[in-house]
Design an enzyme around this catalytic site. Sequence first.
Site, PDB file in Angstrom:
ATOM      1  N   ARG A 297       0.701  -1.118   0.002  1.00 40.49           N
ATOM      2  CA  ARG A 297      -0.124  -0.064   0.199  1.00 40.49           C
ATOM      3  C   ARG A 297       0.899   1.315  -0.054  1.00 40.49           C
ATOM      4  O   ARG A 297       0.595   2.222   0.082  1.00 40.49           O
ATOM      5  CB  ARG A 297      -1.080   0.006   1.159  1.00 40.49           C
TER       6      ARG A 297
ATOM      7  N   ASP B 176       8.105   6.733  15.807  1.00 40.95           N
ATOM      8  CA  ASP B 176       7.466   6.691  14.437  1.00 40.95           C
ATOM      9  C   ASP B 176       6.674   7.872  14.341  1.00 40.95           C
ATOM     10  O   ASP B 176       5.820   8.064  13.365  1.00 40.95           O
ATOM     11  CB  ASP B 176       6.460   5.516  14.545  1.00 40.95           C
TER      12      ASP B 176
HETATM   13  C1  0GY Z   1       5.896   3.864   9.466  1.00 39.17           C
HETATM   14  C2  0GY Z   1       4.843   3.297   8.768  1.00 39.17           C
HETATM   15  C3  0GY Z   1       4.259   3.543   7.603  1.00 39.17           C
HETATM   16  C4  0GY Z   1       4.557   4.148   6.627  1.00 39.17           C
HETATM   17  C5  0GY Z   1       5.875   4.619   6.344  1.00 39.17           C
HETATM   18  O1  0GY Z   1       7.338   5.502   4.847  1.00 39.17           O
HETATM   19  C6  0GY Z   1       6.486   5.650   5.145  1.00 39.17           C
HETATM   20  O2  0GY Z   1       5.338   6.102   4.460  1.00 39.17           O
HETATM   21  O3  0GY Z   1       6.766   4.233   7.070  1.00 39.17           O
HETATM   22  C7  0GY Z   1       3.105   2.933   7.346  1.00 39.17           C
HETATM   23  O4  0GY Z   1       1.987   3.452   6.837  1.00 39.17           O
HETATM   24  O5  0GY Z   1       2.662   1.846   7.900  1.00 39.17           O
HETATM   25  O6  0GY Z   1       6.884   3.379   9.779  1.00 39.17           O
HETATM   26  O7  0GY Z   1       6.012   4.940   9.711  1.00 39.17           O
END
Ligand code: 0GY
Length: 290
Positions: A126, A245
């Site tokens: 996704r 995060d």
């Molecule tokens: C996280 C998780 C997500 C997104 C990303 O790089 C990103 O877009 O890491 C997620 O949507 O699960 O680790 O921040």
Amino acid sequence: MDEDWLVFHPDPKSPSFCLPDGAVDAHCHVFGPSPQFPFAPERKYTPCNAGKQSLFKLRDHLGFSRNVIVQATCHGTDNRAMMDACRSSGDWARGVASVRGDVSREELVEMHHAGVRGVRFNFVRRLVDNTPRAEYFRIAQKVREFDWSIVVYFEVEDLVSLDPFLRQFTGIIVVDHIGRPNVANGIDHPDFQRFIRLMDENENIWAKVTCPERLTTRGFPYDDVVPFHKAVVERFADRVLWGTDWPHPNMKSHMPDDGALVDYIPRIATTADVQHQLLVANPMRLYWSE
Ligand code: 0GY
């Protein structure tokens, strides 16, 4: 930003848990700000702006000393926002970049000087389009000279196919969010046990014991995630990392209070020695060894 985007907590609590001196928030991101650092055309989501000043303010409020800023997919392989944040941190931030197989040595040298110490391989459908495995091997070969580690992000159902692939890398691999187990299945489930076995059998594989807010099926205070994180910390104390995060991309159920996330740490790392490994010794060894 996307219509259903949840913005990061405006006023996180001061944590009750006192972080050890020199603690590292080893998984966080910056988004834009987009007028200066536009989001990538190939992105799968459009977040709110969440720039370096907000990140550094949160770092100070929570009691962290350092950040490891992981390139977020909304910026694709344009690492400028992350590198700018690293540069302006005064050596208090390191970066993990996303690059393509044709990245040049000059670009890697520039990233290294900015503070980048790793690359991220993202397998979450996704979030990104598919990248051929051969391209990942090419990248790994190019960054070996700089002694960077590799961060991998995947969801639990992909571990069966990724397991043999991950075993082919000899350098350090850090798995985001303990491989995103389905916590409703319990820690004895074969999927989670496969992940434990992967770490057991490969001493170069590390894990981030992060994102209880993402992994929970029951919500705050994330009781259902504690046994998973605790099991990983207890077994692999010398190769685990922790991070907020922030700014919590793609959260749909709720936006966590970052202060409450810090208060979650002593529930999974229960002694001062292990807390020091998780928050200071391990990330310093991986990201600040030179
Ligand atoms: C996280 C998780 C997500 C997104 C990303 O790089 C990103 O877009 O890491 C997620 O949507 O699960 O680790 O921040």
